[in-house]
Scaffold this motif. Sequence first.
Motif, PDB file in Angstrom:
ATOM      1  N   GLY A  57      43.249  28.805  44.333  1.00 15.52           N
ATOM      2  CA  GLY A  57      44.338  29.425  43.588  1.00 15.52           C
ATOM      3  C   GLY A  57      44.269  30.932  43.619  1.00 15.52           C
ATOM      4  N   ASP A  58      44.770  31.555  42.546  1.00  9.53           N
ATOM      5  CA  ASP A  58      44.913  33.007  42.462  1.00  9.53           C
ATOM      6  C   ASP A  58      44.011  33.577  41.376  1.00  9.53           C
ATOM      7  OD1 ASP A  58      47.046  33.171  44.419  1.00  9.53           O
ATOM      8  OD2 ASP A  58      48.340  32.286  42.894  1.00  9.53           O
ATOM      9  N   VAL A  59      43.595  34.829  41.586  1.00  4.95           N
ATOM     10  CA  VAL A  59      42.785  35.567  40.616  1.00  4.95           C
ATOM     11  C   VAL A  59      43.530  36.845  40.257  1.00  4.95           C
ATOM     12  CG1 VAL A  59      40.560  36.657  40.142  1.00  4.95           C
ATOM     13  CG2 VAL A  59      40.678  34.668  41.661  1.00  4.95           C
ATOM     14  N   LEU A  60      43.666  37.113  38.958  1.00  5.00           N
ATOM     15  CA  LEU A  60      44.297  38.337  38.477  1.00  5.00           C
ATOM     16  C   LEU A  60      43.259  39.210  37.804  1.00  5.00           C
ATOM     17  CD1 LEU A  60      46.778  40.125  37.739  1.00  5.00           C
ATOM     18  CD2 LEU A  60      46.966  38.754  35.642  1.00  5.00           C
ATOM     19  N   ASP A  61      43.264  40.498  38.163  1.00  4.85           N
ATOM     20  CA  ASP A  61      42.433  41.497  37.493  1.00  4.85           C
ATOM     21  C   ASP A  61      43.329  42.230  36.490  1.00  4.85           C
ATOM     22  OD1 ASP A  61      41.075  43.745  36.682  1.00  4.85           O
ATOM     23  OD2 ASP A  61      40.182  44.149  38.626  1.00  4.85           O
ATOM     24  N   PRO A  62      43.293  41.888  35.190  1.00  2.00           N
ATOM     25  CA  PRO A  62      44.201  42.525  34.224  1.00  2.00           C
ATOM     26  C   PRO A  62      43.978  44.021  34.084  1.00  2.00           C
ATOM     27  CG  PRO A  62      43.201  40.532  33.299  1.00  2.00           C
ATOM     28  CD  PRO A  62      42.448  40.861  34.555  1.00  2.00           C
ATOM     29  N   GLN A  63      42.768  44.494  34.403  1.00  2.00           N
ATOM     30  CA  GLN A  63      42.491  45.918  34.268  1.00  2.00           C
ATOM     31  C   GLN A  63      43.272  46.751  35.271  1.00  2.00           C
ATOM     32  OE1 GLN A  63      39.293  43.693  32.379  1.00  2.00           O
ATOM     33  NE2 GLN A  63      40.045  43.533  34.430  1.00  2.00           N
ATOM     34  N   THR A  64      43.462  46.228  36.476  1.00  2.00           N
ATOM     35  CA  THR A  64      44.147  46.973  37.535  1.00  2.00           C
ATOM     36  C   THR A  64      45.420  46.297  38.019  1.00  2.00           C
ATOM     37  OG1 THR A  64      42.934  45.858  39.311  1.00  2.00           O
ATOM     38  CG2 THR A  64      41.911  47.814  38.338  1.00  2.00           C
ATOM     39  N   GLN A  65      45.691  45.077  37.526  1.00  2.00           N
ATOM     40  CA  GLN A  65      46.785  44.241  38.003  1.00  2.00           C
ATOM     41  C   GLN A  65      46.604  43.824  39.457  1.00  2.00           C
ATOM     42  OE1 GLN A  65      49.184  43.100  35.786  1.00  2.00           O
ATOM     43  NE2 GLN A  65      47.772  44.121  34.380  1.00  2.00           N
ATOM     44  N   GLY A  66      45.384  43.971  39.980  1.00  2.00           N
ATOM     45  CA  GLY A  66      45.086  43.533  41.337  1.00  2.00           C
ATOM     46  C   GLY A  66      44.969  42.025  41.424  1.00  2.00           C
ATOM     47  N   LYS A  67      45.202  41.481  42.633  1.00  2.00           N
ATOM     48  CA  LYS A  67      45.168  40.038  42.825  1.00  2.00           C
ATOM     49  C   LYS A  67      44.305  39.672  44.018  1.00  2.00           C
ATOM     50  CE  LYS A  67      49.686  39.126  40.733  1.00  2.00           C
ATOM     51  NZ  LYS A  67      51.037  38.523  40.919  1.00  2.00           N
ATOM     52  N   MET A  68      43.676  38.494  43.931  1.00  2.00           N
ATOM     53  CA  MET A  68      42.880  37.935  45.008  1.00  2.00           C
ATOM     54  C   MET A  68      43.165  36.445  45.069  1.00  2.00           C
ATOM     55  SD  MET A  68      39.088  39.530  44.236  1.00  2.00           S
ATOM     56  CE  MET A  68      39.025  39.095  42.502  1.00  2.00           C
ATOM     57  N   LYS A  69      42.598  35.801  46.064  1.00  2.00           N
ATOM     58  CA  LYS A  69      42.597  34.352  46.171  1.00  2.00           C
ATOM     59  C   LYS A  69      41.196  33.842  45.880  1.00  2.00           C
ATOM     60  CE  LYS A  69      46.884  33.725  47.584  1.00  2.00           C
ATOM     61  NZ  LYS A  69      47.872  32.951  46.781  1.00  2.00           N
ATOM     62  N   PHE A  70      41.097  32.603  45.418  1.00  2.00           N
ATOM     63  CA  PHE A  70      39.788  32.006  45.252  1.00  2.00           C
ATOM     64  C   PHE A  70      39.807  30.573  45.760  1.00  2.00           C
ATOM     65  CE2 PHE A  70      41.577  29.968  41.508  1.00  2.00           C
ATOM     66  CZ  PHE A  70      40.862  28.780  41.406  1.00  2.00           C
ATOM     67  N   SER A  71      38.663  30.099  46.188  1.00  2.00           N
ATOM     68  CA  SER A  71      38.447  28.693  46.492  1.00  2.00           C
ATOM     69  C   SER A  71      37.136  28.294  45.837  1.00  2.00           C
ATOM     70  CB  SER A  71      38.395  28.439  48.000  1.00  2.00           C
ATOM     71  OG  SER A  71      37.342  29.164  48.604  1.00  2.00           O
ATOM     72  N   GLY A  72      37.038  27.051  45.415  1.00  2.00           N
ATOM     73  CA  GLY A  72      35.857  26.624  44.695  1.00  2.00           C
ATOM     74  C   GLY A  72      35.430  25.221  45.062  1.00  2.00           C
ATOM     75  N   VAL A  73      34.140  24.967  44.898  1.00  2.00           N
ATOM     76  CA  VAL A  73      33.568  23.646  45.138  1.00  2.00           C
ATOM     77  C   VAL A  73      32.694  23.299  43.941  1.00  2.00           C
ATOM     78  CG1 VAL A  73      32.110  22.230  46.624  1.00  2.00           C
ATOM     79  CG2 VAL A  73      33.586  23.973  47.641  1.00  2.00           C
ATOM     80  N   LEU A  74      32.874  22.084  43.400  1.00  2.00           N
ATOM     81  CA  LEU A  74      32.077  21.604  42.280  1.00  2.00           C
ATOM     82  C   LEU A  74      30.991  20.678  42.799  1.00  2.00           C
ATOM     83  CD1 LEU A  74      31.614  21.215  39.203  1.00  2.00           C
ATOM     84  CD2 LEU A  74      33.249  19.306  39.326  1.00  2.00           C
ATOM     85  N   GLY A  75      29.731  20.997  42.472  1.00  2.00           N
ATOM     86  CA  GLY A  75      28.621  20.135  42.864  1.00  2.00           C
ATOM     87  C   GLY A  75      27.695  19.935  41.696  1.00  2.00           C
ATOM     88  N   ASN A  76      27.657  18.709  41.169  1.00  2.00           N
ATOM     89  CA  ASN A  76      26.863  18.446  39.968  1.00  2.00           C
ATOM     90  C   ASN A  76      27.256  19.444  38.878  1.00  2.00           C
ATOM     91  OD1 ASN A  76      25.524  16.244  41.095  1.00  2.00           O
ATOM     92  ND2 ASN A  76      23.921  17.535  41.955  1.00  2.00           N
ATOM     93  N   ASP A  77      26.322  20.245  38.399  1.00  2.00           N
ATOM     94  CA  ASP A  77      26.622  21.213  37.342  1.00  2.00           C
ATOM     95  C   ASP A  77      26.781  22.629  37.888  1.00  2.00           C
ATOM     96  OD1 ASP A  77      26.576  19.460  35.063  1.00  2.00           O
ATOM     97  OD2 ASP A  77      24.408  19.334  35.311  1.00  2.00           O
ATOM     98  N   VAL A  78      27.010  22.739  39.189  1.00  2.00           N
ATOM     99  CA  VAL A  78      27.155  24.045  39.831  1.00  2.00           C
ATOM    100  C   VAL A  78      28.560  24.194  40.403  1.00  2.00           C
ATOM    101  CG1 VAL A  78      26.330  25.551  41.684  1.00  2.00           C
ATOM    102  CG2 VAL A  78      24.709  24.173  40.388  1.00  2.00           C
ATOM    103  N   VAL A  79      29.182  25.344  40.143  1.00  2.00           N
ATOM    104  CA  VAL A  79      30.462  25.703  40.746  1.00  2.00           C
ATOM    105  C   VAL A  79      30.227  26.870  41.692  1.00  2.00           C
ATOM    106  CG1 VAL A  79      32.741  26.707  40.339  1.00  2.00           C
ATOM    107  CG2 VAL A  79      31.903  24.893  38.854  1.00  2.00           C
ATOM    108  N   GLU A  80      30.655  26.711  42.935  1.00  2.41           N
ATOM    109  CA  GLU A  80      30.564  27.785  43.923  1.00  2.41           C
ATOM    110  C   GLU A  80      31.960  28.319  44.176  1.00  2.41           C
ATOM    111  OE1 GLU A  80      27.886  27.533  47.436  1.00  2.41           O
ATOM    112  OE2 GLU A  80      29.782  27.542  48.524  1.00  2.41           O
ATOM    113  N   LEU A  81      32.158  29.624  43.947  1.00  2.00           N
ATOM    114  CA  LEU A  81      33.457  30.263  44.125  1.00  2.00           C
ATOM    115  C   LEU A  81      33.393  31.284  45.243  1.00  2.00           C
ATOM    116  CD1 LEU A  81      34.649  30.967  40.453  1.00  2.00           C
ATOM    117  CD2 LEU A  81      35.248  29.038  41.935  1.00  2.00           C
TER     118      LEU A  81
END
Length: 352
Positions: free
Chosen positions: A197-221
Amino acid sequence: MRIPIVFFFIILTRMLSAQEFAGEYVLESNGGIVIFQIQNEGPNQLSGTLTDSDGGQFQMRGVVEKEYARGALASSRQNLYFEAHLNGGQLVMNIMPVDAYNQPDYLNSRKFILNRREAPRAPIELAREEPAPDNQAAGEMPRNEGGSWDGVYDGKINEVATQLTFRRYGNHLAGEMDAGGYRYLLEGAIDGTEAWGDVLDPQTQGKMKFSGVLGNDVVELTFSGDEGQFRMQFIRQGAEPPAGYQSGSNAALAGHWSCTLPPRSGEFAPPRQMMLALQPDGLFLYGEEQTVRASLKTGKNSGRQWMAKDGALLIGQDEKWKRFAAYRLNGDALTLTLNSGEVQEWKRVSGQ
């Protein structure tokens, strides 16, 4: 007292330059904080964003006559006029409503004083020279098809303690990331153990994309944009770190590395093929490639551990750490400057 949000476009005379106005100004109001950011947009022009405690938004265009900036503020709900000038580290503003003739109503103006401050630096720094290593090199995370994205996770961004909170609504994922007070907002979709999905930086209004993987109790972004990418891992609060969990800069360095060194001074021998193994579980192996590979195959190890901190690769045993080398990571290339001053160039070995 309600203070509007303002976008500033100011044309300045020779008495005040655009560079002098550029910066960030703040004002505490009604228990909240107003943040006004101004950027230099070229010769005698500025743009900016002023965020008030109520969330209102205005756009503004203006000019500077001598030391005063004058212009019009416009939002979807109302139009205003303003006058502003600098007073040392303060921005003094008078905001006026519009009269019946669409002119500034000076009799009903309101004065606000905003203080200049150093803008917070975004902890996430996207860079093409530091893409995430592949799963084989860094230690593939165990997958958990039945895991839950909801919850609070802890991690580090460039050694800054960071808290990640995820809330799941069906196949929709909403999150907030707090890196020492610097906030990011995440919105995306879920498909099993994967999210994007999308990432918003409210401090600068900058935007990025993110992808993530859930493994057990660990999230890798993985965060990505035009400048490159940045990867990190988070562990659910209260959970034990599983084998292969890495945080901060350790995750980027984990893997196997190869280096060809010339013969020692005075020796008539072929170049030496060296190997550096930085295992996800913290094991450190360094030496002739044949010897290191044999140790990895038999499970024999030196008992030494490794970690990365403040641009240095540290090795330790029995909780006593010492600096092994300064490092610089450039994709699949690693430069080590040993304590002796020797510089070594390493390449990542995939498929280990």
